[in-house]
Design a protein around this motif. Structure first.
Motif, PDB file in Angstrom:
ATOM      1  N   LEU A  35       0.822  -1.210   0.000  1.00  0.00           N
ATOM      2  CA  LEU A  35       0.000   0.000   0.000  1.00  0.00           C
ATOM      3  C   LEU A  35       0.857   1.261   0.000  1.00  0.00           C
ATOM      4  CD1 LEU A  35      -2.855  -0.971   2.480  1.00  0.00           C
ATOM      5  CD2 LEU A  35      -3.055  -0.595   0.017  1.00  0.00           C
ATOM      6  N   LYS A  36       1.993   1.195   0.637  1.00  0.00           N
ATOM      7  CA  LYS A  36       2.917   2.338   0.627  1.00  0.00           C
ATOM      8  C   LYS A  36       3.378   2.621  -0.801  1.00  0.00           C
ATOM      9  CE  LYS A  36       7.087   4.090   2.931  1.00  0.00           C
ATOM     10  NZ  LYS A  36       8.149   3.782   3.927  1.00  0.00           N
ATOM     11  N   ASP A  37       3.629   1.565  -1.560  1.00  0.00           N
ATOM     12  CA  ASP A  37       4.002   1.737  -2.973  1.00  0.00           C
ATOM     13  C   ASP A  37       2.824   2.281  -3.781  1.00  0.00           C
ATOM     14  OD1 ASP A  37       6.548   0.835  -2.487  1.00  0.00           O
ATOM     15  OD2 ASP A  37       6.227  -1.175  -3.308  1.00  0.00           O
ATOM     16  N   LEU A  38       1.638   1.740  -3.536  1.00  0.00           N
ATOM     17  CA  LEU A  38       0.464   2.144  -4.306  1.00  0.00           C
ATOM     18  C   LEU A  38       0.128   3.613  -4.082  1.00  0.00           C
ATOM     19  CD1 LEU A  38      -1.924   1.358  -6.146  1.00  0.00           C
ATOM     20  CD2 LEU A  38      -3.179   0.715  -4.069  1.00  0.00           C
ATOM     21  N   TYR A  39       0.238   4.069  -2.833  1.00  0.00           N
ATOM     22  CA  TYR A  39      -0.143   5.441  -2.495  1.00  0.00           C
ATOM     23  C   TYR A  39       1.054   6.396  -2.382  1.00  0.00           C
ATOM     24  CZ  TYR A  39      -5.135   4.676  -1.924  1.00  0.00           C
ATOM     25  OH  TYR A  39      -6.465   4.434  -2.159  1.00  0.00           O
ATOM     26  N   ASP A  40       2.215   5.915  -2.797  1.00  0.00           N
ATOM     27  CA  ASP A  40       3.419   6.762  -2.799  1.00  0.00           C
ATOM     28  C   ASP A  40       3.707   7.328  -1.409  1.00  0.00           C
ATOM     29  OD1 ASP A  40       3.727   6.551  -5.686  1.00  0.00           O
ATOM     30  OD2 ASP A  40       1.993   7.876  -5.810  1.00  0.00           O
ATOM     31  N   GLY A  41       3.490   6.523  -0.387  1.00  0.00           N
ATOM     32  CA  GLY A  41       3.762   6.958   0.971  1.00  0.00           C
ATOM     33  C   GLY A  41       2.780   6.356   1.951  1.00  0.00           C
ATOM     34  N   PHE A 262      -8.650   0.200  -3.863  1.00  0.00           N
ATOM     35  CA  PHE A 262      -8.639   0.772  -2.512  1.00  0.00           C
ATOM     36  C   PHE A 262      -9.129   2.213  -2.587  1.00  0.00           C
ATOM     37  CE2 PHE A 262      -5.591  -2.606  -2.663  1.00  0.00           C
ATOM     38  CZ  PHE A 262      -5.750  -3.262  -1.459  1.00  0.00           C
ATOM     39  N   ILE A 263      -9.842   2.641  -1.563  1.00  0.00           N
ATOM     40  CA  ILE A 263     -10.327   4.017  -1.497  1.00  0.00           C
ATOM     41  C   ILE A 263      -9.931   4.609  -0.152  1.00  0.00           C
ATOM     42  CG2 ILE A 263     -12.290   5.571  -1.730  1.00  0.00           C
ATOM     43  CD1 ILE A 263     -13.793   3.347  -3.149  1.00  0.00           C
ATOM     44  N   ALA A 264      -9.279   5.757  -0.197  1.00  0.00           N
ATOM     45  CA  ALA A 264      -8.840   6.455   1.022  1.00  0.00           C
ATOM     46  C   ALA A 264      -9.547   7.797   1.123  1.00  0.00           C
ATOM     47  CB  ALA A 264      -7.326   6.635   1.013  1.00  0.00           C
ATOM     48  N   TYR A 265      -9.845   8.188   2.352  1.00  0.00           N
ATOM     49  CA  TYR A 265     -10.496   9.464   2.619  1.00  0.00           C
ATOM     50  C   TYR A 265      -9.698  10.216   3.679  1.00  0.00           C
ATOM     51  CZ  TYR A 265     -14.643   7.205   0.549  1.00  0.00           C
ATOM     52  OH  TYR A 265     -15.510   6.547  -0.270  1.00  0.00           O
ATOM     53  N   LEU A 266      -9.602  11.517   3.498  1.00  0.00           N
ATOM     54  CA  LEU A 266      -9.094  12.413   4.525  1.00  0.00           C
ATOM     55  C   LEU A 266     -10.229  13.350   4.901  1.00  0.00           C
ATOM     56  CD1 LEU A 266      -6.842  13.675   6.281  1.00  0.00           C
ATOM     57  CD2 LEU A 266      -6.284  15.136   4.316  1.00  0.00           C
ATOM     58  N   ALA A 267     -10.591  13.373   6.179  1.00  0.00           N
ATOM     59  CA  ALA A 267     -11.693  14.197   6.655  1.00  0.00           C
ATOM     60  C   ALA A 267     -11.226  15.073   7.812  1.00  0.00           C
ATOM     61  CB  ALA A 267     -12.879  13.340   7.081  1.00  0.00           C
TER      62      ALA A 267
END
Length: 271
Positions: A35-41, A262-267
């Motif tokens: 996941l670190k590779d997928l999201y570049d961090g 994968f779906i990520a959210y920042l709230a």
């Protein structure tokens, strides 16, 4: 409890149905770096800009604390806390800026209101029932400071492959939503949070590249972890070698160019 030589939580105490042994620790480590590779961090791009010296950061469902330990090395002036249902997977050695606590978010976290600047939670779609997610995020918002942030990342099970159908059926049997990822933004908004960033990313498992290979390996080990549940779908008896059946599932993922999504959210919690 022990099932097929793997250690699992007692289903009477939690709805989490993945193992909690050393093999599972290795699988979770593998997922972290994929996941670190997928999201570049380790966090979303907008989150990275928000992190600063002295912040208090919470990771819910931390497992072996791989995300925490990685983050603690990068942000040594921040204070990190991880919570999980038991200490079974907690590391024996940790830096001074990491604290690990046994707690169940569904029973209420042992922290005062507004304790943390940033709360992180991911990959718990096999831990909570459909009607528990709102309770979970309400508790995360409670311990987040006014103006603080929550980041959530979950997988979204899609597709018509045999493996997708197995995971969807097993999720339904556990009263869980295999597509909860697409609803998390709605839940956070309903609870009064403001969505700052939504980031959906996927890996084409049919690609002949390093990232696809990492995710296929991760999926293989996930299937192995769930063999006691998946065995009936594969016409396997107790003691049968599942290797060939697992390889058939993986081959179908590659041949159909199935995407791992994968779906990520920042709230942000209002001031």
């Amino acid at each position: 409890m022990t099932v097929s030589e793997r250690e699992y939580y007692d289903p009477a105490t939690t709805n989490y149905w993945l193992p909690i042994d050393e093999i599972e620790q290795d699988r979770l480590d593998e997922i972290h770096f994929a996941l670190k590779d997928l999201y570049d961090g380790n966090v979303l791009t907008k989150t990275h800009c928000l992190l600063r010296k002295g912040m208090k950061i919470l990771d819910v469902g931390c497992g072996p604390a791989t995300w925490l330990l990685d983050m603690a090395m990068s942000f040594q002036k921040c204070e990190f806390t991880g919570v999980d249902l038991s200490k079974d997977m907690f590391p024996n050695i940790k830096p001074n800026n990491v604290e690990l606590v046994i707690a169940d978010v569904l029973q209420g976290l042992p922290f005062e209101d507004g304790t943390f600047d940033f709360v992180h939670m991911r990959l718990l779609c096999r831990a909570f029932k459909k009607d528990e997610w709102e309770t979970v995020f309400r508790e995360l918002l409670r311990v987040t400071k006014p103006g603080g942030y929550i980041e959530s990342l979950e997988s979204d099970i899609r597709g018509e492959t045999k493996l997708s159908k197995i995971f969807i059926d097993l999720s339904e049997q556990h009263d869980q939503n295999p597509r909860i990822a697409i609803h998390i933004g709605e839940i956070l908004t309903k609870l009064g949070a403001n969505i700052i960033q939504t980031d959906e990313r996927s890996v084409n498992l049919g690609n002949n590249d390093i990232l696809a290979a990492k995710f296929l390996s991760m999926i293989k080990h996930s299937i192995e972890s769930l063999i006691p549940f998946i065995r009936p779908y594969l016409d396997l008896k107790e003691g049968d070698d599942p290797s060939s059946a697992i390889q058939e599932l993986l081959d179908e993922l590659k041949a159909s160019e199935q995407k791992s999504v994968f779906i990520a959210y920042l709230a942000q919690k209002p001031e």
